[in-house]
Design an enzyme around this catalytic site. Structure first.
Site, PDB file in Angstrom:
ATOM      1  N   HIS A 147      -8.314   2.377  -6.000  1.00  0.00           N
ATOM      2  CA  HIS A 147      -7.596   1.404  -5.032  1.00  0.00           C
ATOM      3  C   HIS A 147      -6.238   1.834  -5.245  1.00  0.00           C
ATOM      4  CE1 HIS A 147     -10.889  -1.002  -4.422  1.00  0.00           C
ATOM      5  NE2 HIS A 147     -11.234  -1.243  -5.555  1.00  0.00           N
ATOM      6  N   TYR A 182       0.874  -1.361   0.114  1.00  0.00           N
ATOM      7  CA  TYR A 182       0.115   0.017  -0.044  1.00  0.00           C
ATOM      8  C   TYR A 182       0.766   1.331   0.064  1.00  0.00           C
ATOM      9  CZ  TYR A 182      -3.698  -3.376   1.257  1.00  0.00           C
ATOM     10  OH  TYR A 182      -4.560  -4.313   1.040  1.00  0.00           O
TER      11      TYR A 182
HETATM   12  O1  CA2 Z   1      -5.674  -1.605  -2.835  1.00  0.00           O
HETATM   13  C1  CA2 Z   1      -6.589  -0.963  -2.093  1.00  0.00           C
HETATM   14  O2  CA2 Z   1      -6.698   0.134  -1.970  1.00  0.00           O
HETATM   15  C2  CA2 Z   1      -7.599  -1.849  -1.709  1.00  0.00           C
HETATM   16  O3  CA2 Z   1      -8.842  -1.389  -1.508  1.00  0.00           O
HETATM   17  C3  CA2 Z   1      -7.191  -2.004  -0.058  1.00  0.00           C
HETATM   18  C4  CA2 Z   1      -8.010  -2.927   0.674  1.00  0.00           C
HETATM   19  C5  CA2 Z   1      -8.221  -4.103   0.141  1.00  0.00           C
HETATM   20  O4  CA2 Z   1      -9.315  -4.951   0.876  1.00  0.00           O
HETATM   21  C6  CA2 Z   1      -8.744  -3.967  -1.240  1.00  0.00           C
HETATM   22  O5  CA2 Z   1      -8.678  -5.442  -1.817  1.00  0.00           O
HETATM   23  C7  CA2 Z   1      -7.719  -3.098  -2.146  1.00  0.00           C
HETATM   24  C8  CA2 Z   1      -7.198  -3.039   2.145  1.00  0.00           C
HETATM   25  C9  CA2 Z   1      -7.138  -1.934   3.201  1.00  0.00           C
HETATM   26  C10 CA2 Z   1      -6.382  -2.250   4.028  1.00  0.00           C
HETATM   27  O6  CA2 Z   1      -5.659  -1.011   4.466  1.00  0.00           O
HETATM   28  C11 CA2 Z   1      -4.555  -1.292   5.285  1.00  0.00           C
HETATM   29  C12 CA2 Z   1      -3.592  -0.219   5.074  1.00  0.00           C
HETATM   30  C13 CA2 Z   1      -2.436  -0.448   5.522  1.00  0.00           C
HETATM   31  C14 CA2 Z   1      -2.173  -1.580   6.473  1.00  0.00           C
HETATM   32  C15 CA2 Z   1      -3.105  -2.359   6.638  1.00  0.00           C
HETATM   33  C16 CA2 Z   1      -4.421  -2.306   6.028  1.00  0.00           C
END
Ligand code: CA2
Length: 159
Positions: free
Chosen positions: A117, A39
């Site tokens: 995303h 991310y």
């Molecule tokens: O890539 C993206 O922006 C997502 O929306 C992020 C989601 C995931 O479930 C999607 O498939 C794709 C997850 C967000 C979790 O965010 C975190 C950020 C930092 C550390 C842990 C989780």
């Protein structure tokens, strides 16, 4: 000049400047603290700041929010419609892949919703390949890290 004025007929809030809602779903408050390899290292505040600068330069306003609760995202989509927002950038995070309720909401409003995303869900686990948001979104911006938001904003500003 007022930033937001009430129109006497519908009671709708009309912004002098176009407003773009940026709605973020569950766990995105952790951004920048974990899984940087997926991310990136930007926090949500970093992203909000950059979008704010970009929008202001184009004469628009950003209303940036995050919630871990599905119902909040739904209420905010309704609010975007009620206040006459120009567009919504929506990173529904995990709800992207599960929420028929969010799909129904996007279909029920006329404000254009752009799916955003950080990562590219299609390059990840197969359960991320299904997007309920994408079934009603105007366009999808994914896989560019925090830049995905800026790319979506640039398109939304041109509406
Ligand atoms: O890539 C993206 O922006 C997502 O929306 C992020 C989601 C995931 O479930 C999607 O498939 C794709 C997850 C967000 C979790 O965010 C975190 C950020 C930092 C550390 C842990 C989780």
């Amino acid at each position: 000049m007022c930033n937001r004025c009430f129109d006497n007929i519908g009671g709708r809030i009309l912004a002098d400047q176009p407003t773009i809602f940026v709605l973020n779903g569950p766990n995105l408050n952790l951004l920048g603290t974990r899984e940087p390899e997926i991310y990136g290292t930007d926090t949500l505040d970093d992203i909000a700041g950059r979008l704010d600068d970009r929008a202001r330069a184009a004469g628009a306003l950003i209303d940036f929010r995050q919630s871990n609760h599905e119902g909040h995202l739904i209420d905010w989509l309704h609010e975007a419609q009620a206040v006459g927002a120009k567009a919504v950038l929506l990173n529904a995070a995990g709800f992207t892949h599960t929420s028929v309720a969010i799909l129904d909401t996007i279909k029920a409003i006329t404000v254009p919703v752009f799916e955003v995303h950080l990562s590219d869900p299609h390059k990840r686990e197969s359960f991320r390949h299904l997007s309920y948001v994408g079934m009603a979104a105007k366009a999808v911006f994914a896989g560019h890290g925090a830049k995905s938001y800026e790319l979506a904003l640039d398109v939304a500003l041109q509406l």
